[in-house]
Every structure is written in structure tokens, then in C-alpha cells.
Design a protein around this motif. Structure first.
Motif, PDB file in Angstrom:
ATOM      1  N   LYS A 105       0.805  -1.226   0.000  1.00 57.30           N
ATOM      2  CA  LYS A 105       0.000   0.000   0.000  1.00 57.30           C
ATOM      3  C   LYS A 105       0.837   1.275   0.000  1.00 57.30           C
ATOM      4  O   LYS A 105       0.283   2.378  -0.077  1.00 57.30           O
ATOM      5  N   ASN A 106       2.160   1.129   0.104  1.00 56.76           N
ATOM      6  CA  ASN A 106       3.010   2.314   0.219  1.00 56.76           C
ATOM      7  C   ASN A 106       4.237   2.188  -0.677  1.00 56.76           C
ATOM      8  O   ASN A 106       4.615   1.085  -1.078  1.00 56.76           O
ATOM      9  N   SER A 107       4.855   3.308  -0.970  1.00 55.17           N
ATOM     10  CA  SER A 107       6.130   3.286  -1.687  1.00 55.17           C
ATOM     11  C   SER A 107       7.203   2.730  -0.755  1.00 55.17           C
ATOM     12  O   SER A 107       6.986   2.612   0.460  1.00 55.17           O
ATOM     13  N   ARG A 108       8.355   2.410  -1.301  1.00 55.90           N
ATOM     14  CA  ARG A 108       9.439   1.876  -0.480  1.00 55.90           C
ATOM     15  C   ARG A 108       9.850   2.880   0.596  1.00 55.90           C
ATOM     16  O   ARG A 108      10.032   2.518   1.764  1.00 55.90           O
ATOM     17  N   THR A 109       9.966   4.147   0.210  1.00 52.91           N
ATOM     18  CA  THR A 109      10.358   5.185   1.171  1.00 52.91           C
ATOM     19  C   THR A 109       9.318   5.320   2.282  1.00 52.91           C
ATOM     20  O   THR A 109       9.660   5.419   3.468  1.00 52.91           O
ATOM     21  N   GLU A 110       8.039   5.295   1.903  1.00 54.65           N
ATOM     22  CA  GLU A 110       6.971   5.396   2.902  1.00 54.65           C
ATOM     23  C   GLU A 110       6.988   4.193   3.847  1.00 54.65           C
ATOM     24  O   GLU A 110       6.812   4.351   5.062  1.00 54.65           O
TER      25      GLU A 110
END
Length: 460
Positions: A105-110
Motif C-alpha cells: 500500500k506504500n512506496s518503499r520510502t513510505e
């Protein structure tokens, strides 16, 4: 004693597990008391080094309540932790599974920011998690509802190691015969629901090679005949004293392409202390014999924290294992388990676990081994972890699939479990086999009745 009081039992349990990880000595000595009252929005702490009342913010979901309580405990207890903080508020055994869920559900950074700021995981551990996720993703994806693997449990061992809490059984010819007959019957009966070969097969224990070669070969031949050849076929040889040319040759002939030879330590004194009942020379002999027979994928286990072992002892063991140059090396941090001799006798263990763990990581990295799967257990020394390392291209398919639980694994034998994965719902259904020999031999058909209803919904 650690005592957590809360009207929501799952919150109390999570808080207790968190405190037990951070304050291992308080499980038997001292006193830490925490009272959580969501109606009054108050958390009270009372122990010999801290007394405090803390305001609890309103939370809508059970998950948020669990996270918030552990965040509060972390903030107030951090300066007193008995072990190094690497894993923040995580208490589960599969940190990488959480990372996979966040990445959906999120980017890698998030995802990394959530691990750091919500779960308070250290930068070092986040890097380890993400490196493993990258490697595992190549094995796990794309998801396939109708793909499956097989696990077969052999519960017999030549002797019981002092750190072991498994329900292993002493070698008994009559019991082994009854067990293998029942196991083969189960394999044949369930095979009618499986048209395609398994992705991986894993024969574990116990020590599978401790039973008579005839019985072990009968199990392997049954799997090959009724299920087919897998990409990866692993047998835990485990104890070097159960390995000889005939056994290895039989395994090779029956399509086994990966084995484990597990020293745990390369110090003779340690092997005696933990009840391994094999010698260092048997480790070398069995390993060299496996190479001569033609095995080119071998795993070796090492345990950090065994009785009377210090930094130099573990360093010696890892150096000796690295000299052998196996494709996989699994480094376990000792977990103190109920029912083990180490737990029952309160045996004194190593204290500088963090530095030993870091030493093994450094040495393995220099030699070209990458961490490819990882899990944690309760009561691990130094709040450590178990890490499987491999050379490029030798990552164990089964180890990854069983750990991340995005793949169906069919369990056979006493104490095994069948885990059926539903990709559309990202859900796992677990069916446990009976955990004692008597029930397994007489009542396993009850489990099969449950399993076949599920099998009929799949196209294995």
C-alpha cells in the motif's frame, strides 16, 4: 515478574511480550507492573526503577491501541532496556512479512518511514529487512493460487539437545514402522487432490536421517510417485552421526538436491555440553562425503549463545564453517524455550550477544553470503534474530515460502501444519495435525476430512 493488566487481553499480551523481550531477566526476577485503563485513558507503570502515570490518546482500532501502548512503553522504558534496541516495538516473528504488507500500500520510502517512525525499528534492521524483501520477492512473485509445496515431519532423533523443546521421540523400531506406514498412507490418500508437482519439498524433524534408510526411502519414493519432482527437494540430515555413504547416495538417487548438515558449533566441548552426541570429525566427514556423492547445495547451521561459548568460540566456529564453503549458512540466536534443558536448569549463557551477531554478519558478507530470509523467536538472547544466508542463486525456496506465508504448504506427519493461501483475499488458513503420536496414528483421518474440503476448492 512482569505483570500487565488490561481489559483488552490481546493488548495486555502484546505489551507483556514487548516487555519480556526488552527485560529478559524480569521474567523470573524483579517486578514490572503495568496497568492499562482505556476508559480512563491512563497507563500506570510501577517497578523498582520507574513509577509513572501516562495519558493514553483515543484510538479507534485494536491495532492502533496495540501500537500506541507499545510506543508509550518504549518511550518510558527505553533508557532502562536490558538489550540493545534493534527491533523497536516489533514482537512478531516475521518482520519481513510486515514489510511486504506495508509495501502493498506504500512506496518503499513510505514503508521504511513507517518502520522507523511508527514501529521504531533501527536503521540497521530496516536495511536488513528490505534487503531480504528484495531477494524474497524474486521467489514469491507472481503469486499463484494453485502452486503448493510439501512438508513432511519426521519426529525422531538420536538424542535430545539441551536447547530443544520440540516433541522429538527416541528411536524405536516398532513406533517408527507404525509412523512411516501411516505417513505413507496419508501421502497416497491426499495425492488424488494434487495434479501438478510441488514447487518445493522439505523433509524435516527431528532428524529424518536417523530412521532406517529403508523407511526414509519409502517416504521419498512415495512423494516422487504420487506428487512428482520439485524444483527444490530438501532433506534435513541435521546430525552428522546419522549420515553415511548409503544414506547420501539414496537421497541423491531419489532426486533430493539440497541437504542440511548442522554442526551448531565447531567446538567439541560445546557439542558434549548440549548433547549433540557427534564429533567434529564426523561433521567434516559427512560434509566431504556429501560433496563426493554430488550434492552442490548444502546448508549448515550455527547457534549463537550456547552454554560456555564466548565471542572467540563462535568466531572459531564460523571461520571453520566458512572454510568448508557451503552454499547456505543459517545463523540462529539461541532462544530459551519452555521444556528445554537450558530453560529448566536455568543454565548460564553468553551475555555479549550483539557483538557476536555483528561479527557473524561481517564475516559472512565478506565471503559473499547474502541474508535471504529471517525470523525471530520469543526469549531470544540479546533480542536477536535467526538469519539464513546464501550464495547468489542458492536461496532456499521452501524457507522463503514458509516464512512469508504467500504460498500453500501441505503438511504431513505428526505436529506438522497445512497452510492454504488465498491470494485474492491475502488470507491464510492453517490446519494443524495432531501433536502426539497416539492421536496422529488413530485420529489423523479427522484432519484429512477438513483438508479435503479445502483441496476441492483449488486446482493443485
Amino acid at each position: 515478574m512482569i505483570n500487565v493488566v488490561c481489559e483488552i487481553l490481546t493488548v495486555a499480551h502484546e505489551a507483556y511480550e514487548f516487555l519480556r523481550l526488552k527485560f529478559p531477566s524480569y521474567e523470573k526476577e524483579g517486578n514490572i507492573f503495568v496497568n492499562i485503563d482505556f476508559d480512563k485513558n491512563i497507563l500506570e507503570i510501577s517497578c523498582d526503577f520507574l513509577k509513572k502515570k501516562v495519558f493514553i490518546a483515543k484510538c479507534e482500532t485494536l491495532k492502533d491501541k496495540k501500537v500506541l501502548i507499545k510506543q508509550i512503553l518504549f518511550e518510558n522504558f527505553e533508557n532502562y532496556f536490558e538489550v540493545k534496541n534493534k527491533w523497536g516495538i516489533l514482537t512478531g516473528i516475521r518482520p519481513t512479512k510486515l514489510a511486504f504488507k506495508l509495501l502493498e500500500k506504500n512506496s518503499r520510502t513510505e514503508a521504511e518511514n513507517i518502520l522507523k517512525n511508527t514501529y521504531l525499528v533501527s536503521d540497521e534492521s530496516i536495511k536488513l529487512i528490505m534487503n531480504i524483501v528484495d531477494l524474497e520477492s524474486k521467489i514469491i512473485y507472481p503469486l499463484n493460487k494453485n502452486s503448493y509445496s510439501i512438508y513432511v515431519h519426521i519426529p525422531f532423533c538420536p538424542s535430545k539437545c539441551s536447547y530443544c523443546s520440540f516433541q522429538t521421540l527416541k528411536l524405536n523400531k516398532d513406533v517408527i514402522k507404525k509412523y512411516v506406514d501411516k505417513l505413507i498412507c496419508d501421502l497416497i490418500n491426499e495425492s488424488k487432490y494434487f495434479k501438478n508437482p510441488p514447487r518445493s519439498i522439505y523433509i524435516g524433524g527431528g532428524t529424518p536421517t536417523s530412521i532406517d534408510i529403508y523407511y526414509l526411502e519409502s517416504i521419498l519414493k512415495t512423494i516422487l510417485k504420487y506428487y512428482g519432482i520439485a524444483d527444490e527437494f530438501t532433506v534435513e540430515c541435521g546430525r552428522p552421526d546419522t549420515i553415511n555413504f548409503d544414506v547420501l547416495n539414496m537421497l541423491k538417487y531419489n532426486k533430493v538436491n539440497r541437504i542440511s548438515i548442522n554442526p551448531q558449533s565447531m567446538r567439541e566441548k560445546t557439542l558434549d555440553l548440549i548433547g549433540r552426541n557427534h564429533t567434529i570429525s564426523e561433521i567434516y566427514n559427512s560434509y566431504n562425503l556429501a560433496r563426493k556423492v554430488g550434492f552442490n547445495s548444502i546448508n549448515m547451521d550455527l547457534i549463537i549463545g550456547l552454554p560456555q561459548e564466548k565471542y572467540n568460540d563462535v568466531e572459531y566456529s564460523i571461520d571453520k564453517i566458512l572454510e568448508l564453503n557451503p552454499e547456505n549458512i543459517t545463523v540462529h540466536t539461541l532462544a530459551i524455550k519452555n521444556g528445554s534443558e537450558i530453560y529448566d536448569k536455568n543454565i548460564k549463557l553468553s551475555s555479549n550477544i550483539d557483538s557476536i551477531i555483528e561479527m557473524t554478519k561481517d564475516k559472512l558478507k565478506i565471503k559473499g553470503y547474502n541474508p535471504y530470509y529471517m525470523y525471530r523467536q520469543k526469549r531470544m538472547l540479546g533480542n536477536g534474530e535467526n538469519i539464513g544466508y546464501s550464495k547468489n542463486g542458492f536461496e532456499s525456496i521452501y524457507n522463503i515460502l514458509i516464512m512469508e506465508e504467500k504460498h500453500s504448504i501441505i503438511g504431513f506427519g505428526m505436529s506438522s501444519s497445512t497452510k492454504i493461501y488465498y491470494p485474492d483475499e491475502n488470507k491464510l488458513k492453517t490446519i494443524m495435525n495432531f501433536r502426539n503420536m497416539k492421536d496422529y496414528l488413530s485420529r489423523e483421518d479427522e484432519i484429512f476430512t477438513v483438508k479435503k474440503k479445502i483441496y476441492e476448492k483449488f486446482d493443485f
